[in-house]
Design a protein around this motif. Structure first.
Motif, PDB file in Angstrom:
ATOM      1  N   ILE A   1       0.835  -1.199   0.000  1.00  0.00           N
ATOM      2  CA  ILE A   1       0.000   0.000   0.000  1.00  0.00           C
ATOM      3  C   ILE A   1       0.872   1.252   0.000  1.00  0.00           C
ATOM      4  O   ILE A   1       0.574   2.229  -0.677  1.00  0.00           O
ATOM      5  CB  ILE A   1      -0.965  -0.012   1.207  1.00  0.00           C
ATOM      6  N   ASP A   2       1.957   1.222   0.754  1.00  0.00           N
ATOM      7  CA  ASP A   2       2.875   2.365   0.810  1.00  0.00           C
ATOM      8  C   ASP A   2       3.728   2.479  -0.449  1.00  0.00           C
ATOM      9  O   ASP A   2       4.518   3.398  -0.578  1.00  0.00           O
ATOM     10  CB  ASP A   2       3.805   2.249   2.023  1.00  0.00           C
ATOM     11  N   SER A   3       3.608   1.518  -1.364  1.00  0.00           N
ATOM     12  CA  SER A   3       4.350   1.497  -2.622  1.00  0.00           C
ATOM     13  C   SER A   3       5.859   1.436  -2.431  1.00  0.00           C
ATOM     14  O   SER A   3       6.617   1.927  -3.255  1.00  0.00           O
ATOM     15  CB  SER A   3       3.990   2.719  -3.483  1.00  0.00           C
ATOM     16  N   ARG A   4       6.285   0.848  -1.343  1.00  0.00           N
ATOM     17  CA  ARG A   4       7.722   0.663  -1.137  1.00  0.00           C
ATOM     18  C   ARG A   4       8.144  -0.600  -1.858  1.00  0.00           C
ATOM     19  O   ARG A   4       7.465  -1.615  -1.765  1.00  0.00           O
ATOM     20  CB  ARG A   4       8.048   0.531   0.348  1.00  0.00           C
ATOM     21  N   PRO A   5       9.277  -0.601  -2.543  1.00  0.00           N
ATOM     22  CA  PRO A   5       9.730  -1.830  -3.186  1.00  0.00           C
ATOM     23  C   PRO A   5      10.049  -2.906  -2.148  1.00  0.00           C
ATOM     24  O   PRO A   5      10.509  -2.616  -1.059  1.00  0.00           O
ATOM     25  CB  PRO A   5      10.993  -1.421  -3.933  1.00  0.00           C
ATOM     26  N   ASP A   6       9.787  -4.111  -2.510  1.00  0.00           N
ATOM     27  CA  ASP A   6      10.055  -5.261  -1.651  1.00  0.00           C
ATOM     28  C   ASP A   6      11.552  -5.401  -1.411  1.00  0.00           C
ATOM     29  O   ASP A   6      12.326  -5.492  -2.352  1.00  0.00           O
ATOM     30  CB  ASP A   6       9.493  -6.521  -2.317  1.00  0.00           C
ATOM     31  N   ASN A   7      11.977  -5.415  -0.154  1.00  0.00           N
ATOM     32  CA  ASN A   7      13.382  -5.559   0.235  1.00  0.00           C
ATOM     33  C   ASN A   7      14.284  -4.478  -0.366  1.00  0.00           C
ATOM     34  O   ASN A   7      15.475  -4.683  -0.531  1.00  0.00           O
ATOM     35  CB  ASN A   7      13.938  -6.938  -0.163  1.00  0.00           C
ATOM     36  N   GLY A   8      13.716  -3.342  -0.724  1.00  0.00           N
ATOM     37  CA  GLY A   8      14.532  -2.259  -1.251  1.00  0.00           C
ATOM     38  C   GLY A   8      15.018  -2.471  -2.668  1.00  0.00           C
ATOM     39  O   GLY A   8      15.802  -1.688  -3.179  1.00  0.00           O
ATOM     40  N   ARG A   9      14.583  -3.531  -3.337  1.00  0.00           N
ATOM     41  CA  ARG A   9      15.032  -3.805  -4.705  1.00  0.00           C
ATOM     42  C   ARG A   9      13.857  -3.631  -5.656  1.00  0.00           C
ATOM     43  O   ARG A   9      12.917  -4.414  -5.608  1.00  0.00           O
ATOM     44  CB  ARG A   9      15.597  -5.217  -4.803  1.00  0.00           C
ATOM     45  N   PRO A  10      13.898  -2.609  -6.486  1.00  0.00           N
ATOM     46  CA  PRO A  10      12.781  -2.402  -7.406  1.00  0.00           C
ATOM     47  C   PRO A  10      12.618  -3.579  -8.365  1.00  0.00           C
ATOM     48  O   PRO A  10      13.572  -4.242  -8.721  1.00  0.00           O
ATOM     49  CB  PRO A  10      13.168  -1.136  -8.167  1.00  0.00           C
ATOM     50  N   GLY A  11      11.374  -3.831  -8.755  1.00  0.00           N
ATOM     51  CA  GLY A  11      11.102  -4.873  -9.728  1.00  0.00           C
ATOM     52  C   GLY A  11      10.834  -6.242  -9.136  1.00  0.00           C
ATOM     53  O   GLY A  11      10.576  -7.180  -9.867  1.00  0.00           O
ATOM     54  N   LEU A  12      10.866  -6.398  -7.810  1.00  0.00           N
ATOM     55  CA  LEU A  12      10.657  -7.710  -7.186  1.00  0.00           C
ATOM     56  C   LEU A  12       9.287  -7.839  -6.524  1.00  0.00           C
ATOM     57  O   LEU A  12       9.032  -8.802  -5.844  1.00  0.00           O
ATOM     58  CB  LEU A  12      11.740  -7.983  -6.142  1.00  0.00           C
ATOM     59  N   GLU A  13       8.409  -6.877  -6.741  1.00  0.00           N
ATOM     60  CA  GLU A  13       7.112  -6.896  -6.058  1.00  0.00           C
ATOM     61  C   GLU A  13       6.295  -8.146  -6.357  1.00  0.00           C
ATOM     62  O   GLU A  13       5.568  -8.630  -5.526  1.00  0.00           O
ATOM     63  CB  GLU A  13       6.287  -5.649  -6.409  1.00  0.00           C
ATOM     64  N   GLY A  14       6.408  -8.710  -7.568  1.00  0.00           N
ATOM     65  CA  GLY A  14       5.594  -9.853  -7.933  1.00  0.00           C
ATOM     66  C   GLY A  14       6.286 -11.190  -7.751  1.00  0.00           C
ATOM     67  O   GLY A  14       5.708 -12.225  -8.037  1.00  0.00           O
ATOM     68  N   VAL A  15       7.514 -11.193  -7.278  1.00  0.00           N
ATOM     69  CA  VAL A  15       8.262 -12.440  -7.136  1.00  0.00           C
ATOM     70  C   VAL A  15       7.811 -13.163  -5.875  1.00  0.00           C
ATOM     71  O   VAL A  15       7.747 -12.573  -4.809  1.00  0.00           O
ATOM     72  CB  VAL A  15       9.781 -12.156  -7.086  1.00  0.00           C
ATOM     73  N   GLY A  16       7.472 -14.456  -6.021  1.00  0.00           N
ATOM     74  CA  GLY A  16       7.055 -15.243  -4.863  1.00  0.00           C
ATOM     75  C   GLY A  16       8.243 -15.636  -4.006  1.00  0.00           C
ATOM     76  O   GLY A  16       9.393 -15.605  -4.441  1.00  0.00           O
TER      77      GLY A  16
END
Length: 84
Positions: A47-62
């Motif tokens: 919701i805050d639109s922060r990238p997952d683990n600080g690495r952009p482009g990994l939001e959809g990776v399981g």
């Protein structure tokens, strides 16, 4: 279970009243609360639109998340009797 000495009761997942029953009920707590807290944290991160683990482009990776289980022994599981 009151007065029954030859059986035991074990449930999956903790309930708030289990420690206060007569007898208190033994449970295998599978970590549902911990998993729920983790899921809420991940949702808020999205919701805050922060990238997952600080690495952009990994939001959809399981990924695999492991939540531990624990046995909470209470009076509903008496020690087995010895043959005599």
């Amino acid at each position: 279970m009151s007065g029954c000495r030859s059986s035991s009761l074990v449930c999956h997942e903790e309930a708030p009243w289990f420690p206060y029953g007569h007898p208190p009920i033994t449970v295998v707590d599978k970590g549902a609360r911990d998993l729920g807290e983790f899921a809420a944290e991940q949702l808020l991160r999205r919701i805050d639109s922060r990238p997952d683990n600080g690495r952009p482009g990994l939001e959809g990776v399981g990924r695999l998340i492991r939540v531990g289980s624990r046995l909470v022994v209470r009076s509903s599981t008496p020690a087995p009797g010895r043959p005599g």
